[in-house]
Design an enzyme around this catalytic site. Structure first.
Site, short mmCIF file in Angstrom:
data_model
loop_
_atom_site.label_atom_id
_atom_site.label_comp_id
_atom_site.label_asym_id
_atom_site.label_seq_id
_atom_site.Cartn_x
_atom_site.Cartn_y
_atom_site.Cartn_z
CB CYS A 75 -7.22 6.34 20.81
SG CYS A 75 -8.76 6.44 21.77
CG HIS A 161 -0.17 10.88 27.96
ND1 HIS A 161 -1.49 10.94 28.35
CD2 HIS A 161 -0.14 10.14 26.83
CE1 HIS A 161 -2.22 10.24 27.50
NE2 HIS A 161 -1.43 9.74 26.56
CD GLU A 210 -8.84 11.72 25.98
OE1 GLU A 210 -8.71 11.84 24.75
OE2 GLU A 210 -9.41 10.75 26.51
CB CYS A 219 -7.54 9.13 29.04
SG CYS A 219 -6.23 9.44 27.83
N GLY A 222 -3.70 7.61 28.81
CA GLY A 222 -3.45 8.39 30.03
C GLY A 222 -3.26 7.50 31.24
N1 LIG Z 1 -6.80 12.93 23.00
C1 LIG Z 1 -5.73 11.98 22.66
C2 LIG Z 1 -6.28 10.84 21.76
C3 LIG Z 1 -7.28 9.93 22.49
C4 LIG Z 1 -6.65 9.21 23.66
C5 LIG Z 1 -7.60 8.55 24.67
N2 LIG Z 1 -9.01 8.65 24.39
C6 LIG Z 1 -7.17 7.12 25.01
O1 LIG Z 1 -8.03 6.29 25.35
O2 LIG Z 1 -5.93 6.87 24.97
C7 LIG Z 1 -4.61 12.74 21.91
O3 LIG Z 1 -4.89 13.73 21.24
O4 LIG Z 1 -3.45 12.27 22.01
#
Ligand SMILES: N[C@H](CCC[C@H](N)C(=O)O)C(=O)O
Length: 279
Positions: A75, A161, A210, A219, A222
């Protein structure tokens, strides 16, 4: 004993942060979902837990749980908030700390202007590392979905991703195509689905649906994934501004085998206690 928390965000991607360096925090999936619930709980996209280091060259362990209770190995926005959190809580006086997640080791650097620069590690492209069911690594994957052929890039930033290029981000089918692609069998652990619009060789616009949280205002991983895919498609250079609904991140990537660096803000909103959670 009651559990305190700190509410934080990185460009509107919001977090409940728990200090478990002195007392373990062992939530059930229902506990996590309740904390994340925007009506019955505190409300957040992810819950971040800071734990004692599990290895000598690490300062802290860092666990990441999505609002649906699932755990992730990365994250990016949360990493910046964690750096701010450990400094403000005086858990570390260092300007640079190393943290380990379920899948990655990250280096977080507090900058003089209050922003945080994160070494997010190198992207991984092999299908087995994403993970993704594909016979070989592709620069562009093609997948039949709902009668159309979808083209996207895919990689791991420590979490999976997929990145889709669109002409107009404002009308992109983020909340329909995002969950459809995310739950295809080709992604055995699902995926975060980014929709990117190329503005110029220095600038991308991005929205991300997400895994475990739905569309968020930003994100971090992301943004790294989109900048890497756009560079592999020769649409941007090695330094990119990624404009997300919640604000912009600076991403740098020197190419294959090199780490991705992400720079951006981290904000603290309030602190509180979970009245119902006693361990
Ligand atoms: N939903 C993502 C985790 C949070 C990623 C995001 N909030 C960031 O800032 O990288 C997953 O399940 O891989």
């Amino acid at each position: 004993m009651r559990q305190s928390f700190t509410k934080m965000h990185g460009l509107g991607n919001d977090f409940v942060v728990i200090d478990a360096t002195r007392r373990p925090f062992v939530p059930s999936a229902d506990d996590l979902r309740r904390i994340a619930d925007r009506r019955f709980g505190v409300g957040c996209d992810q819950i971040l837990v800071v734990e004692p280091a599990s290895a000598p060259d690490i300062d802290f362990d860092y666990r990441i749980y999505n609002a649906d209770g699932s755990e992730s190995g990365q994250c990016g926005n949360g990493a910046r908030c964690l750096a701010r959190f450990v400094r403000d809580k005086k858990l570390s006086e260092r300007d640079t700390i190393r943290v380990r997640t379920q899948s990655s080791v990250l280096v977080l650097q507090l900058l003089a202007d209050g922003q945080v620069r994160v070494d997010m590690g190198a992207p991984r492209f092999e299908p087995a590392d994403i993970p993704m069911l594909a016979t070989q690594r592709e620069t562009r994957y093609r997948h039949e979905l709902d009668g159309a052929t979808l083209e996207f890039g895919a990689l791991s930033m420590g979490n999976p991703h997929a990145v889709i290029l669109v002409d107009d981000l404002d009308t992109a089918p983020v909340r329909t195509l995002g969950p459809r692609l995310q739950t295809q069998a080709i992604f055995p652990q699902q995926a975060n689905v980014g929709f990117m619009q190329i503005v110029d060789r220095d600038t991308l616009r991005l929205r991300v649906y997400e895994r475990g949280a739905g569309e968020t205002l930003a994100c971090g991983s992301g943004a790294c994934a989109a900048a890497v895919i756009a560079r592999l498609w020769d649409r941007v250079g090695k330094a990119v501004t990624v404009q997300l609904p919640g604000g912009s991140l600076q991403i740098e990537w020197d190419g294959e085998g090199q780490p991705v660096f992400m720079t951006g803000p981290a904000s603290t909103v309030f602190t509180g206690d979970l009245e119902w959670f006693n361990q």
